[in-house]
Scaffold this active site. Sequence first.
Site, PDB file in Angstrom:
ATOM      1  N   LYS B 124       0.804  -1.221   0.000  1.00 37.72           N
ATOM      2  CA  LYS B 124       0.000   0.000   0.000  1.00 37.72           C
ATOM      3  C   LYS B 124       0.842   1.277   0.000  1.00 37.72           C
ATOM      4  O   LYS B 124       0.362   2.342  -0.365  1.00 37.72           O
ATOM      5  CB  LYS B 124      -0.917   0.032   1.235  1.00 37.72           C
ATOM      6  N   GLY B 205      -0.551 -12.693  16.283  1.00 38.25           N
ATOM      7  CA  GLY B 205       0.139 -12.326  15.049  1.00 38.25           C
ATOM      8  C   GLY B 205      -0.630 -11.341  14.181  1.00 38.25           C
ATOM      9  O   GLY B 205      -0.345 -11.199  12.992  1.00 38.25           O
ATOM     10  N   LYS B 223      -5.532   2.865   3.004  1.00 40.47           N
ATOM     11  CA  LYS B 223      -6.622   2.257   2.232  1.00 40.47           C
ATOM     12  C   LYS B 223      -7.646   3.312   1.820  1.00 40.47           C
ATOM     13  O   LYS B 223      -8.211   3.252   0.725  1.00 40.47           O
ATOM     14  CB  LYS B 223      -7.276   1.152   3.052  1.00 40.47           C
ATOM     15  N   GLY B 314      -4.878 -11.802   5.210  1.00 38.34           N
ATOM     16  CA  GLY B 314      -4.641 -13.240   5.094  1.00 38.34           C
ATOM     17  C   GLY B 314      -3.844 -13.513   3.838  1.00 38.34           C
ATOM     18  O   GLY B 314      -4.078 -12.897   2.796  1.00 38.34           O
TER      19      GLY B 314
END
Lengths: 336, 336
Positions: B124, B205, B223, B314
């Site tokens: 990003k 995590g 974002k 993920g």
Amino acid sequence: MRIILCGFGVVGQSLVKLFNSRSEDLYAKYGLKPRVIGVFDSKGSAVDKAGLELDKLIEVKKKFGTVKNYANTKNNMSGVDMIKNLEADVLIETTASNYKDAEPGMTHIISAMKKRMHVISVNKGPLALAFPSLMELATYNQVIFKFSGTVGGGTPILDYAKNSLRGERITSFSGILNGTTNYILTNMAKGLTFETALKDAKDKGYVEADESLDLDGLDAAAKLVILANWVMDMKVTMPDINCKGIRNVTTDDIKKATKNNCAIKLIASCNKELIVEPKEVSVDDPLCVNGTLNAIAFTSEHSGTQTIIGKGAGGMETASSILRDLLDIRQEIVKS
Amino acid sequence: MRIILCGFGVVGQSLVKLFNSRSEDLYAKYGLKPRVIGVFDSKGSAVDKAGLELDKLIEVKKKFGTVKNYANTKNNMSGVDMIKNLEADVLIETTASNYKDAEPGMTHIISAMKKRMHVISVNKGPLALAFPSLMELATYNQVIFKFSGTVGGGTPILDYAKNSLRGERITSFSGILNGTTNYILTNMAKGLTFETALKDAKDKGYVEADESLDLDGLDAAAKLVILANWVMDMKVTMPDINCKGIRNVTTDDIKKATKNNCAIKLIASCNKELIVEPKEVSVDDPLCVNGTLNAIAFTSEHSGTQTIIGKGAGGMETASSILRDLLDIRQEIVKS
């Protein structure tokens, strides 16, 4: 682009208003110039090969309850005659859904395809009863067949599953596809009886003229048929759905669900079997939306479960989905 | 299709696994044959113009913690050298985001575009700091620039807003765009203190190596920059975001929200102004999702508010978005 519009109820009128209010923008941005050359409702029709005046159409409908009085001519064409005799590029079918024989929508769609018109349908009936054969007919006649507004109203559920998730494999899905029953069940969870909640939904204009379409799950089942064909490439029709509505949901069922931190929702699901039935859904599940909202959760192989929530109905919402389909058709035509 | 892969962390490895497991299907269904000709991580690189063996790549990385040991050669190219010297079709940039200078990703992307490679970035940083100029550079060099995985992980939020809603006008949007802070706030609502909730998120995590990216709202702000540029055609970068993180959210704030039937969420919103800040959201709002989920609500002119919910991160999820971008690029190339 020459358009024949079948049906001039809330959706048809919203569409005409949308064309009217966005005409400049649609032309400038997408090169789309919709020209409505024929409209018919249950009482009569209006035709002008040069394009009907959209303002006038709305006005006449409002004043007389039909478009018949648009012009002072006597030759009032029937819908089927209009499709057979007018040269148009796209047929937009917005008459009411029925799941017995899907008429008159079925005949409109078939006649139009045979005349090589592209077809946009927001009428679920023909798709629910004959999705696979209508797709074949469209392919055979080399026309484009679009139906975004049949599932989710203005929420582009079909497009999302097919296009936004390309490259991905959807393994199953389940959703709340009927806003009316969701509204009733939401109010039952607040303490209303089924009868009172139903009456309230009727007063608000949420219930179909034939209440069975909502209450017995037929509307949800029709949408499930469309999703199963479109998203999962299944070749199914209404009789393939195991369908149970909400008439037997009791206040006790609702209370029991609340105790389990759940709510009862009418869930349409595709996971090997195609089922519509009231089910307990955890209130923590994104799928568990209230009021008239619709929601659908797609489970995919790699990117997990994705839920889309939106208004599942509404005149302007559904009209916006027709506009999307029209833009797609225009784009396809320009390409070829 | 010849690919250079920058970075070989969780996302890079997931992508290679995805290529491996779906190779037949990708070729049969989409005509896509991804050939990874160069990979580099922070410690070294692996190159094979004929295409690296994907199984071996994963194995070597697992064993040595770097791809450097893939072959017994000494000439270990740097990332930039690889981009300058190898002929590839697509660069996939997966190194870590940073919002100071966006390096090394920025140099990778710029070098690749100048060499007329198409670029897919899930990093990003470069987009947050220089979205408008990167888009210009891509246009100037006639390359395709894709970044689906930067917002929503595997949930195709950018694509939905841009493509599924074509013909529609999005007037505003707001969303939960950072799963880590959502996880922390969800646990605080369950009674944990900020410190305990943060520790738990770290143990699982979920927290970035530089925790500020999550806690101070930088990840959400990045974002928001991407969404504002892509969906709303705004020309903005990080300094245009009014950004406040969750460090000052107190247990009292949370309790007050609960009393109002609300929850505090870190909301990124675009409604004239671009803001990231903790806000009360009604628990009945579809946007109010818990745990690590992301959610975004687009408000449109005609089709109401539509909410999309999914896992925002993920490895495999993000890899699936890279695959989507790759399929798009292939389709575009075939067309031209």
